[in-house]
Design a protein around this motif. Structure first.
Motif, PDB file in Angstrom:
ATOM      1  N   ARG A 141       6.298  -5.272   0.161  1.00 60.83           N
ATOM      2  CA  ARG A 141       7.370  -6.104   0.697  1.00 60.83           C
ATOM      3  C   ARG A 141       8.166  -6.729  -0.450  1.00 60.83           C
ATOM      4  NH1 ARG A 141       5.342  -7.632   5.877  1.00 60.83           N
ATOM      5  NH2 ARG A 141       4.074  -5.869   6.563  1.00 60.83           N
ATOM      6  N   ASN A 142       9.257  -7.393  -0.093  1.00 63.32           N
ATOM      7  CA  ASN A 142      10.016  -8.149  -1.100  1.00 63.32           C
ATOM      8  C   ASN A 142       9.143  -9.244  -1.713  1.00 63.32           C
ATOM      9  OD1 ASN A 142      12.340  -6.687  -0.900  1.00 63.32           O
ATOM     10  ND2 ASN A 142      13.319  -8.021   0.578  1.00 63.32           N
ATOM     11  N   ASP A 143       8.377  -9.917  -0.828  1.00 60.30           N
ATOM     12  CA  ASP A 143       7.416 -10.899  -1.307  1.00 60.30           C
ATOM     13  C   ASP A 143       6.315 -10.145  -2.056  1.00 60.30           C
ATOM     14  OD1 ASP A 143       5.942 -13.282  -1.589  1.00 60.30           O
ATOM     15  OD2 ASP A 143       4.785 -12.830   0.216  1.00 60.30           O
ATOM     16  N   GLY A 144       6.192 -10.362  -3.358  1.00 55.88           N
ATOM     17  CA  GLY A 144       5.210  -9.662  -4.167  1.00 55.88           C
ATOM     18  C   GLY A 144       5.742  -8.446  -4.891  1.00 55.88           C
ATOM     19  N   SER A 145       7.050  -8.180  -4.761  1.00 53.97           N
ATOM     20  CA  SER A 145       7.623  -6.950  -5.325  1.00 53.97           C
ATOM     21  C   SER A 145       7.572  -6.914  -6.857  1.00 53.97           C
ATOM     22  CB  SER A 145       9.070  -6.779  -4.850  1.00 53.97           C
ATOM     23  OG  SER A 145       9.872  -7.884  -5.253  1.00 53.97           O
ATOM     24  N   LYS A 146       7.519  -8.086  -7.503  1.00 56.50           N
ATOM     25  CA  LYS A 146       7.492  -8.102  -8.969  1.00 56.50           C
ATOM     26  C   LYS A 146       6.212  -7.474  -9.522  1.00 56.50           C
ATOM     27  CE  LYS A 146       6.445 -11.893 -11.253  1.00 56.50           C
ATOM     28  NZ  LYS A 146       6.498 -13.260 -11.788  1.00 56.50           N
ATOM     29  N   TYR A 147       5.174  -7.373  -8.659  1.00 57.64           N
ATOM     30  CA  TYR A 147       3.901  -6.806  -9.094  1.00 57.64           C
ATOM     31  C   TYR A 147       3.716  -5.355  -8.644  1.00 57.64           C
ATOM     32  CZ  TYR A 147       2.558 -11.636 -10.136  1.00 57.64           C
ATOM     33  OH  TYR A 147       2.495 -12.906 -10.640  1.00 57.64           O
ATOM     34  N   LYS A 148       4.742  -4.778  -8.049  1.00 59.54           N
ATOM     35  CA  LYS A 148       4.607  -3.452  -7.449  1.00 59.54           C
ATOM     36  C   LYS A 148       4.120  -2.407  -8.448  1.00 59.54           C
ATOM     37  CE  LYS A 148       7.167  -0.108  -4.630  1.00 59.54           C
ATOM     38  NZ  LYS A 148       8.493   0.226  -4.024  1.00 59.54           N
ATOM     39  N   LYS A 149       4.642  -2.451  -9.672  1.00 58.91           N
ATOM     40  CA  LYS A 149       4.279  -1.438 -10.682  1.00 58.91           C
ATOM     41  C   LYS A 149       2.791  -1.490 -11.025  1.00 58.91           C
ATOM     42  CE  LYS A 149       8.835  -0.850 -12.791  1.00 58.91           C
ATOM     43  NZ  LYS A 149       9.646  -0.944 -14.031  1.00 58.91           N
ATOM     44  N   MET A 150       2.195  -2.673 -10.903  1.00 59.47           N
ATOM     45  CA  MET A 150       0.760  -2.789 -11.163  1.00 59.47           C
ATOM     46  C   MET A 150      -0.035  -1.962 -10.152  1.00 59.47           C
ATOM     47  SD  MET A 150       0.053  -6.762 -12.087  1.00 59.47           S
ATOM     48  CE  MET A 150       0.989  -7.639 -13.337  1.00 59.47           C
ATOM     49  N   LEU A 151       0.399  -2.023  -8.872  1.00 60.62           N
ATOM     50  CA  LEU A 151      -0.272  -1.250  -7.831  1.00 60.62           C
ATOM     51  C   LEU A 151      -0.057   0.235  -8.041  1.00 60.62           C
ATOM     52  CD1 LEU A 151      -1.970  -2.080  -5.378  1.00 60.62           C
ATOM     53  CD2 LEU A 151      -0.598  -3.993  -6.176  1.00 60.62           C
ATOM     54  N   GLU A 152       1.149   0.592  -8.430  1.00 62.21           N
ATOM     55  CA  GLU A 152       1.484   2.007  -8.580  1.00 62.21           C
ATOM     56  C   GLU A 152       0.637   2.686  -9.654  1.00 62.21           C
ATOM     57  OE1 GLU A 152       6.122   2.001  -7.073  1.00 62.21           O
ATOM     58  OE2 GLU A 152       5.702   1.659  -9.190  1.00 62.21           O
ATOM     59  N   GLN A 153       0.106   1.895 -10.576  1.00 60.11           N
ATOM     60  CA  GLN A 153      -0.770   2.453 -11.612  1.00 60.11           C
ATOM     61  C   GLN A 153      -2.135   2.848 -11.052  1.00 60.11           C
ATOM     62  OE1 GLN A 153      -0.941  -0.398 -14.811  1.00 60.11           O
ATOM     63  NE2 GLN A 153       1.278  -0.461 -15.047  1.00 60.11           N
ATOM     64  N   LEU A 154      -2.442   2.389  -9.840  1.00 59.28           N
ATOM     65  CA  LEU A 154      -3.747   2.671  -9.245  1.00 59.28           C
ATOM     66  C   LEU A 154      -3.753   3.919  -8.376  1.00 59.28           C
ATOM     67  CD1 LEU A 154      -4.841  -0.905  -8.091  1.00 59.28           C
ATOM     68  CD2 LEU A 154      -5.134   0.171 -10.321  1.00 59.28           C
ATOM     69  N   GLY A 155      -2.574   4.500  -8.117  1.00 56.43           N
ATOM     70  CA  GLY A 155      -2.543   5.639  -7.209  1.00 56.43           C
ATOM     71  C   GLY A 155      -1.224   6.367  -7.239  1.00 56.43           C
ATOM     72  N   ASN A 156      -0.887   6.994  -6.120  1.00 54.68           N
ATOM     73  CA  ASN A 156       0.356   7.770  -6.054  1.00 54.68           C
ATOM     74  C   ASN A 156       0.881   7.826  -4.620  1.00 54.68           C
ATOM     75  OD1 ASN A 156      -2.187   9.720  -6.211  1.00 54.68           O
ATOM     76  ND2 ASN A 156      -0.713  10.628  -4.785  1.00 54.68           N
ATOM     77  N   TYR A 157       2.170   8.138  -4.504  1.00 52.96           N
ATOM     78  CA  TYR A 157       2.815   8.271  -3.199  1.00 52.96           C
ATOM     79  C   TYR A 157       2.690   9.707  -2.696  1.00 52.96           C
ATOM     80  CZ  TYR A 157       5.043   3.806  -4.280  1.00 52.96           C
ATOM     81  OH  TYR A 157       5.271   2.500  -4.583  1.00 52.96           O
ATOM     82  N   ASP A 158       2.552   9.832  -1.387  1.00 54.08           N
ATOM     83  CA  ASP A 158       2.559  11.147  -0.742  1.00 54.08           C
ATOM     84  C   ASP A 158       3.179  10.974   0.636  1.00 54.08           C
ATOM     85  OD1 ASP A 158       2.227  13.678   0.167  1.00 54.08           O
ATOM     86  OD2 ASP A 158       0.044  13.740  -0.009  1.00 54.08           O
ATOM     87  N   GLY A 159       4.418  11.440   0.778  1.00 54.03           N
ATOM     88  CA  GLY A 159       5.126  11.256   2.049  1.00 54.03           C
ATOM     89  C   GLY A 159       5.411   9.788   2.291  1.00 54.03           C
ATOM     90  N   ASP A 160       5.025   9.288   3.464  1.00 55.89           N
ATOM     91  CA  ASP A 160       5.286   7.883   3.811  1.00 55.89           C
ATOM     92  C   ASP A 160       4.057   7.006   3.586  1.00 55.89           C
ATOM     93  OD1 ASP A 160       3.709   8.891   5.797  1.00 55.89           O
ATOM     94  OD2 ASP A 160       4.971   8.227   7.465  1.00 55.89           O
ATOM     95  N   SER A 161       3.173   7.433   2.661  1.00 57.19           N
ATOM     96  CA  SER A 161       1.958   6.658   2.376  1.00 57.19           C
ATOM     97  C   SER A 161       1.752   6.513   0.875  1.00 57.19           C
ATOM     98  CB  SER A 161       0.728   7.337   2.994  1.00 57.19           C
ATOM     99  OG  SER A 161       0.842   7.423   4.394  1.00 57.19           O
ATOM    100  N   PHE A 162       0.988   5.480   0.526  1.00 61.57           N
ATOM    101  CA  PHE A 162       0.569   5.268  -0.863  1.00 61.57           C
ATOM    102  C   PHE A 162      -0.952   5.367  -0.896  1.00 61.57           C
ATOM    103  CE2 PHE A 162      -0.900   2.375  -4.265  1.00 61.57           C
ATOM    104  CZ  PHE A 162      -0.295   3.006  -5.360  1.00 61.57           C
TER     105      PHE A 162
END
Length: 432
Positions: free
Chosen positions: A146-167
């Motif tokens: 969400r917008n709330d917490g978006s500044k930390y999004k890249k930290m989460l992205e380091q833990l996995g990957n996107y596939d279609g409409d899921s992370f």
């Protein structure tokens, strides 16, 4: 006691959960659905709940609303990062997400610790076994960002990957988190020793408990915190927890860097004047900002609503989706957010998702009659006249007071329909 009353009593006895008025109908519907699936009567179902732990677990799993996302209440995570940096050289930091739902909160904590290079052990628990299984799968919808917490999004992205409409979070990371079932209401039955945790998160769960049980849970949490340890609850729940003149609970409310939290006292004495000063300060700040904030929110909502309905009128559903992703108010006015989602699904002919969104909006704000109205219309369109009548009667009661008070705060979402006309339609449909 009627059937619904007995169901709610069983839920409260085994989990401590007290369902709100709006969610009660959802639990009742679930129970009746199970009776139909099992081809038994109400008496047999009540007996099965007492004898079959698996059936009881399914009922309890359906007694909560699992609305969560990554880095929810961003300011608390900003403060958490500063705490963690101070503890960097203090050995292993133990952190417990005590109502973790489908896992977005403990994964946020884990990602932050990993990014800061903190030696930490994260624990995660919930009473909902189905939610914990989803957590372990590691599959998350994009709505978890969400917008709330978006500044930390890249930290989460380091833990996995996107596939279609899921992370997807890699299993190697999920396995680092100690995940277990825990009933907060059974305060004596915990697995941890005294002074065990440095930090505890127990957020967005107190709405399910009585004031007495909230204090009992907080007392239990305090016993497991180290002296000086931090306990975070949701900012929306802070006013509902009253520790004034309660010297039995070794916690005091603290307001620091725009964040409210509880801190375990070093000397095991909570001074009443500290809590009183906090209350006075909180009331002063709340009153000071309330009018300015409300005015600001209304302007933002009015602009957002115009954009959304303009795109909807053009059947530009792609733009509508983008607008929904850009919800500008974070955790505030969430009933409006779910309402706009419901309208989007309604126009897309997805009645099931639409009703679910309108239901969530009405749970968040029981006076939010636009959601009840839309929910009632959908039930009526599906031929569920009795349910539609019940919802629209409730809507007409709330709406009648809204009209009498000459209120206008919800007019902006009604697509040019006057509240008086909606009230007439409610009364007409609910009297059939």
């Amino acid at each position: 006691m009627n059937f619904t009353g007995q169901i709610l009593s069983i839920i409260k006895e085994h989990s401590g959960i007290t369902t709100g008025t709006a969610h009660t109908s959802f639990v009742e519907s679930y129970a009746k659905k199970r009776i139909s699936e099992l081809n038994i009567n109400e008496t047999d179902y009540l007996f099965r709940l007492k004898e079959d732990n698996g059936e009881l677990r399914k009922l309890i799993n359906n007694a909560t609303i699992n609305e969560t996302y990554f880095f929810r209440e961003e300011e608390q995570f900003n403060y958490l990062s500063r705490i963690l940096l101070h503890k960097k050289n203090e050995g292993c930091v133990k952190i417990w997400s005590a109502a973790c739902s489908t896992g977005q909160e403990p994964l946020s904590i884990y990602a932050l610790c990993k990014n800061l290079g903190i030696n930490a052990k994260v624990y995660a628990s919930d009473i909902d076994t189905a939610a914990l299984e989803k957590f372990k799968e590691g599959k998350f919808s994009l709505n978890s960002f969400r917008n709330d917490g978006s500044k930390y999004k890249k930290m989460l992205e380091q833990l996995g990957n996107y596939d279609g409409d899921s992370f997807y979070v890699k299993k190697e990371h999920i396995k680092q988190i100690d995940i277990f079932v825990n009933n907060l209401a059974r305060t004596k039955e915990h697995r941890f020793t005294s002074d065990f945790f440095d930090i505890i998160f127990i957020r967005n769960v107190f709405i399910y408990f009585t004031p007495e049980l909230r204090l009992e849970i907080l007392s239990n949490m305090a016993s497991m915190l180290k002296p000086g340890g931090i306990l975070f609850i949701s900012i929306n729940e802070i006013p509902s927890v009253n520790l004034f003149n309660n010297n039995k609970i070794e916690l005091k409310k603290v307001h620091e860097d725009n964040v409210y939290f509880f801190k375990k006292t070093e000397d095991k004495v909570i001074k009443a004047e500290d809590d009183l000063n906090f209350k006075l300060n909180q009331l002063y700040e709340k009153e000071k900002s309330r009018q300015a904030e409300e005015s600001s929110y209304e302007k933002i909502l009015e602009s957002y609503s115009r954009r959304f309905f303009k795109s909807l009128a053009k059947s530009d559903y792609k733009d509508c989706q983008e607008i929904l992703k850009e919800w500008p108010l974070g955790l505030r006015k969430r009933e409006f957010y779910f309402y706009f989602q419901g309208i989007f699904y309604r126009n897309g002919k997805n009645c099931s998702l639409a009703k679910n969104c309108f239901y969530k909006a009405s749970v968040l704000n029981e006076n939010f009659w636009p959601a009840l109205y839309q929910q009632g219309l959908l039930e009526d369109s599906e031929g569920k006249k009795e349910e539609a009548c019940r919802i629209l009667k409730k809507c007409s009661i709330i709406l009648n007071k809204y009209v009498e008070d000459r209120n206008i705060c919800y007019n902006l979402v009604m697509e040019d329909l006057a509240p008086q006309d909606i009230l007439k339609n409610c009364l007409l449909l609910s009297s059939r």
